[in-house]
Design a protein around this motif. Structure first.
Motif, mmCIF file in Angstrom:
data_model
loop_
_atom_site.group_PDB
_atom_site.id
_atom_site.type_symbol
_atom_site.label_atom_id
_atom_site.label_comp_id
_atom_site.label_asym_id
_atom_site.label_seq_id
_atom_site.Cartn_x
_atom_site.Cartn_y
_atom_site.Cartn_z
ATOM 1 N N VAL A 1 -5.670 0.259 -7.236
ATOM 2 C CA VAL A 1 -4.681 1.321 -7.409
ATOM 3 C C VAL A 1 -5.388 2.651 -7.584
ATOM 4 N N GLU A 2 -4.611 3.715 -7.461
ATOM 5 C CA GLU A 2 -5.133 5.055 -7.665
ATOM 6 C C GLU A 2 -4.171 5.822 -8.558
ATOM 7 N N GLY B 1 1.787 9.520 -10.928
ATOM 8 C CA GLY B 1 1.868 8.100 -11.247
ATOM 9 C C GLY B 1 0.712 7.305 -10.684
ATOM 10 N N VAL B 2 0.871 5.994 -10.654
ATOM 11 C CA VAL B 2 -0.168 5.075 -10.174
ATOM 12 C C VAL B 2 0.328 4.435 -8.889
ATOM 13 N N PHE B 3 -0.513 4.485 -7.839
ATOM 14 C CA PHE B 3 -0.120 4.027 -6.514
ATOM 15 C C PHE B 3 -1.073 2.943 -6.010
ATOM 16 N N VAL B 4 -0.530 2.017 -5.228
ATOM 17 C CA VAL B 4 -1.322 0.929 -4.657
ATOM 18 C C VAL B 4 -2.179 1.477 -3.524
ATOM 19 N N LYS B 5 -3.463 1.106 -3.539
ATOM 20 C CA LYS B 5 -4.385 1.536 -2.496
ATOM 21 C C LYS B 5 -4.540 0.452 -1.440
ATOM 22 N N VAL C 1 0.839 -1.194 0.000
ATOM 23 C CA VAL C 1 0.000 0.000 0.000
ATOM 24 C C VAL C 1 0.877 1.248 0.000
ATOM 25 N N GLY C 2 0.609 2.153 -0.922
ATOM 26 C CA GLY C 2 1.374 3.381 -1.029
ATOM 27 C C GLY C 2 2.505 3.313 -2.022
ATOM 28 N N ASP C 3 2.880 2.099 -2.441
ATOM 29 C CA ASP C 3 3.957 1.963 -3.431
ATOM 30 C C ASP C 3 3.526 2.531 -4.774
#
Length: 227
Positions: A65-66, A72-76, A31-33
């Motif tokens: 993801v968001e 960029g694209v981040f893991v939610k 999460v957050g990566d």
């Protein structure tokens, strides 16, 4: 970086989606990566940008993801709830919940769908159309269709409930339901027709027709389950 595998020409975006999703679920991406860029994914998978974008869109649509503009694209956070309950859910409970919720979600979507969500829903119906022509069924496309309607409603509680339902549908028993309903060859044309009717009603802003078609779709799903 998780060990991604080369993909074949068969349904590229689904193969890419599955590998990235698995990397998120198993913790390779936390999460957050920040995920690799489209260009980096293209190099990793050996594909063009189109299937990478489709896979990333499906991941975002399903709440994994968001996409942050310019960043960029981040893991939610996938879910704050334990998933231990999933195997305890009876398939009939899932069908009853969908019968109650999804017609109202469709009505709300027809009233509140944005231009961006219209475009997304149209893209998904185009995928449905191609799969129907190829006489095949994709669970991902089916899920994307229903979750996109929940997003189009603009109601975050509807989105969360829809996500919970699709989590529950990952249970092993649900594969039997699919074999009796939408994946059975004799049901695919009707399944496609019902989805096209729902989509058209939502895209044209006809809330009552969207409710009617979704209700009929859920009732038909239940009928096929018991047949």
């Amino acid at each position: 970086m998780p060990p991604f595998s080369p993909v074949t020409n068969n349904k590229l975006y689904i193969q890419i989606y599955n590998q990235i999703r698995d990397a998120i679920v198993n913790g390779s991406f936390k999460v957050g990566d920040k995920l690799p860029s489209e260009k980096e994914f293209c190099e990793l998978f050996g594909v063009s940008r189109v299937p990478v974008r489709e896979a990333l869109s499906a991941l975002e649509l399903n709440g994994l993801v968001e996409s942050v503009h310019g960043a960029g694209v981040f893991v939610k956070e996938i879910s704050l709830l334990s998933t231990d309950w999933i195997e305890e859910i009876d398939p009939q409970d899932i069908i009853q919940a969908r019968k109650l919720m999804e017609p109202e979600i469709a009505r709300c979507a027809a009233l509140h769908i944005s231009p961006a969500e219209k475009q997304r829903l149209q893209e998904i119906t185009d995928r449905f159309r191609q799969e129907a022509e190829d006489n095949r069924y994709s669970e991902i496309t089916d899920r994307d269709f229903h979750t996109s309607i929940a997003r189009a409603s603009g109601n975050h509680m509807y989105m969360a409930m829809c996500d919970m339902i699709w989590q529950a549908m990952k249970q092993r028993m649900w594969s039997l339901i699919l074999s009796r309903t939408v994946t059975a060859e004799e049901n695919r044309k009707q399944h496609y027709k019902e989805h096209m009717e729902i989509a058209q009603a939502i895209l044209t802003g006809n809330a009552e027709l969207a409710y009617k078609y979704m209700k009929a779709h859920m009732e038909d799903l239940e009928r096929r389950y018991w047949s």
